[in-house]
Design a protein around this motif. Structure first.
Motif, PDB file in Angstrom:
ATOM      1  N   ARG A 101       0.817  -1.211   0.000  1.00 35.56           N
ATOM      2  CA  ARG A 101       0.000   0.000   0.000  1.00 35.56           C
ATOM      3  C   ARG A 101       0.856   1.270   0.000  1.00 35.56           C
ATOM      4  N   ILE A 102       1.884   1.311   0.827  1.00 38.72           N
ATOM      5  CA  ILE A 102       2.709   2.525   0.873  1.00 38.72           C
ATOM      6  C   ILE A 102       3.457   2.708  -0.450  1.00 38.72           C
ATOM      7  N   ASP A 103       3.830   1.598  -1.087  1.00 38.24           N
ATOM      8  CA  ASP A 103       4.482   1.705  -2.397  1.00 38.24           C
ATOM      9  C   ASP A 103       3.523   2.282  -3.427  1.00 38.24           C
ATOM     10  N   THR A 104       2.289   1.783  -3.428  1.00 36.14           N
ATOM     11  CA  THR A 104       1.290   2.294  -4.375  1.00 36.14           C
ATOM     12  C   THR A 104       0.996   3.768  -4.116  1.00 36.14           C
ATOM     13  N   LEU A 105       0.836   4.141  -2.866  1.00 35.71           N
ATOM     14  CA  LEU A 105       0.542   5.531  -2.511  1.00 35.71           C
ATOM     15  C   LEU A 105       1.654   6.467  -2.974  1.00 35.71           C
ATOM     16  N   CYS A 106       2.886   6.151  -2.574  1.00 38.03           N
ATOM     17  CA  CYS A 106       4.016   7.025  -2.930  1.00 38.03           C
ATOM     18  C   CYS A 106       4.256   7.054  -4.433  1.00 38.03           C
ATOM     19  N   ALA A 107       4.091   5.903  -5.074  1.00 38.69           N
ATOM     20  CA  ALA A 107       4.335   5.830  -6.512  1.00 38.69           C
ATOM     21  C   ALA A 107       3.382   6.740  -7.281  1.00 38.69           C
ATOM     22  N   TYR A 108       2.099   6.613  -7.008  1.00 39.94           N
ATOM     23  CA  TYR A 108       1.118   7.421  -7.730  1.00 39.94           C
ATOM     24  C   TYR A 108       1.215   8.898  -7.361  1.00 39.94           C
ATOM     25  N   ILE A 109       1.425   9.184  -6.086  1.00 36.99           N
ATOM     26  CA  ILE A 109       1.543  10.586  -5.667  1.00 36.99           C
ATOM     27  C   ILE A 109       2.778  11.235  -6.275  1.00 36.99           C
ATOM     28  N   SER A 110       3.849  10.443  -6.449  1.00 37.77           N
ATOM     29  CA  SER A 110       5.098  10.992  -6.994  1.00 37.77           C
ATOM     30  C   SER A 110       4.987  11.373  -8.465  1.00 37.77           C
ATOM     31  N   ILE A 111       3.945  10.877  -9.153  1.00 37.12           N
ATOM     32  CA  ILE A 111       3.742  11.284 -10.551  1.00 37.12           C
ATOM     33  C   ILE A 111       2.489  12.166 -10.677  1.00 37.12           C
ATOM     34  N   GLY A 112       2.068  12.738  -9.544  1.00 33.80           N
ATOM     35  CA  GLY A 112       0.999  13.726  -9.570  1.00 33.80           C
ATOM     36  C   GLY A 112      -0.418  13.202  -9.525  1.00 33.80           C
ATOM     37  N   LEU A 113      -0.596  11.926  -9.142  1.00 38.24           N
ATOM     38  CA  LEU A 113      -1.941  11.343  -9.138  1.00 38.24           C
ATOM     39  C   LEU A 113      -2.554  11.335  -7.743  1.00 38.24           C
ATOM     40  N   MET A 114      -2.503  12.462  -7.083  1.00 30.69           N
ATOM     41  CA  MET A 114      -3.088  12.624  -5.752  1.00 30.69           C
ATOM     42  C   MET A 114      -4.613  12.643  -5.859  1.00 30.69           C
ATOM     43  N   PRO A 115      -5.324  11.960  -4.955  1.00 27.91           N
ATOM     44  CA  PRO A 115      -6.789  12.020  -4.977  1.00 27.91           C
ATOM     45  C   PRO A 115      -7.284  13.461  -4.820  1.00 27.91           C
ATOM     46  N   THR A 116      -8.407  13.754  -5.433  1.00 26.78           N
ATOM     47  CA  THR A 116      -9.004  15.085  -5.313  1.00 26.78           C
ATOM     48  C   THR A 116     -10.380  14.959  -4.671  1.00 26.78           C
ATOM     49  N   SER A 117     -11.025  16.104  -4.451  1.00 25.77           N
ATOM     50  CA  SER A 117     -12.362  16.091  -3.858  1.00 25.77           C
ATOM     51  C   SER A 117     -13.395  15.480  -4.793  1.00 25.77           C
ATOM     52  N   THR A 118     -13.072  15.434  -6.081  1.00 23.08           N
ATOM     53  CA  THR A 118     -14.027  14.925  -7.065  1.00 23.08           C
ATOM     54  C   THR A 118     -13.675  13.545  -7.605  1.00 23.08           C
TER      55      THR A 118
END
Length: 398
Positions: free
Chosen positions: A159-176
């Protein structure tokens, strides 16, 4: 069991139809199982290089190698034995191999579980197999958690790998939107950490994960940004989970202001404050009153360095002496996670501080005395902040 709302007179026909469908699926499963077991699970690992995890984040083989690194780091952090570390590292190596099997291709809900079964059939230990089976748990908010520590660590690492990986390429969750279900990943990670009582820090997890990612990929966001955003996301899910357990919002907020990044520690602080509020509210109200008063008067620019030569009045001498004793006591209580005792310790200062406010003029004209008294108050406020930011707690008006 089949539930239907058809004509009861056609029950035999409906039953036969369902049996045909189920029989066909079972035959499919049997065929895929026999085909899959012709090849060892371990021999499939290298072929993960052909499955893209994300176009900017490499393949599942890349992820597998990161998981092996992460589980070892986490196991070391939690003082796992050499044997248990070996178990979880072997499980990480085989974790994603069943994604290449025909069984998972046809019945994707079996991922992890069928991998564990195949691993057992090729002689892997039951501990390793259990870890493989538990890696995706919890799959949703009401799902069961891993039962083994090695399975829990593998799930956290994934899970932490998936979170950091996606966030590191700008795929942070948004309100929508949250197309990669990162909130669910973060919630599951928090649930596991709290359930097992793992004393690990989210910023630490995010930092080691990012550094490992950065070895393989260069076009990532800055480390500080990724660690901060990952920590904030995990913290938000932690606060949400705690609010579901009946802890008051203002108590959660007060601890969040002084959070160390350790979910278990965060939970223990909120539980202690909630318990004191529910059973010993006077002690909580006492410390809130004096802390808020000190905080509103004290000038932070004067720091916390106290010159004993400028302690003139007996009330400020008594305050300083008791504060030194309290700081030492807090060191011991906080180190042991005894936050209820720490709150009671701080509350015991009320009488002495009240006397200080009644008899000592903080805003005295002489600069040296004024600075020293502000420093004394700042130091007391700092002691309170070691438990929580009490100014965030709504004070009773009664």
């Amino acid at each position: 069991m089949v539930v239907h709302n058809g004509n009861p007179q056609k029950k035999a026909l409906i039953k036969g139809g369902h049996e045909k469908v189920i029989q066909a699926r079972l035959e499919d499963g049997e065929f895929y199982f026999k085909e899959d077991t012709r090849q060892k699970l371990s021999s499939r690992v290298s072929a993960l290089n052909g499955i893209v995890f994300h176009k900017h984040l490499g393949t599942l083989l890349d992820k597998t190698k990161r998981l092996q690194f992460l589980v070892k780091k986490i196991a070391e952090k939690l003082a796992f034995s050499e044997q248990d570390t070996k178990v979880v590292t072997e499980a990480a190596k085989l974790a994603k191999a069943d994604l290449l099997t025909s069984m998972v291709g046809e019945f994707d809900e079996l991922q992890g579980f069928i991998g564990a079964e195949y691993a057992l059939r090729e002689g892997v230990s039951k501990k390793v197999a259990n870890s493989i089976a538990e890696q995706y748990l919890p799959r949703h908010g009401k799902d069961v958690l891993p039962k083994t520590k090695s399975g829990a660590i593998l799930s956290i690492a994934d899970r932490i790998d998936t979170l950091c990986a996606y966030i590191s390429i700008g795929l942070m969750p948004t309100s929508t939107g949250d197309p990669y279900a990162l909130r669910r990943q973060a919630t599951g990670m928090i649930d596991i950490i709290l359930s097992f009582g793992f004393d690990i820090s989210i910023p630490w997890l995010a930092t080691i994960t990012y550094k490992r990612l950065a070895k393989d990929f260069k076009r990532l966001a800055k480390e500080t940004e990724v660690v901060l955003k990952t920590t904030q996301l995990a913290k938000a899910r932690l606060e949400f989970r705690l609010s579901q357990t009946g802890i008051d919002y203002d108590i959660i907020r007060s601890v969040a202001k002084t959070d160390t990044g350790r979910p278990v520690d965060f939970k223990e602080r909120t539980l202690a404050l909630q318990s004191i509020r529910n059973r010993e509210n006077k002690a909580l109200q006492d410390i809130i009153t004096v802390c808020n008063r000190a905080s509103s008067i004290a000038d932070k620019n004067f720091g916390t360095k106290i010159n004993t030569d400028f302690l003139i009045e007996k009330e400020e001498k008594a305050f300083y002496k008791l504060l030194l004793k309290t700081e030492k006591q807090l060191d011991e209580e906080i180190l042991k996670g005894k936050y209820k005792e720490a709150i009671r310790t701080l509350s015991s200062l009320k009488k002495t501080i009240d006397l200080f406010f009644d008899e000592v003029l903080v805003m005295v004209k002489k600069k040296e005395l004024r600075k020293n008294r502000h420093a004394l108050l700042n130091r007391f406020v700092l002691a309170c902040l070691r438990v929580a930011d009490l100014s965030e707690i709504v004070k009773d008006q009664t």
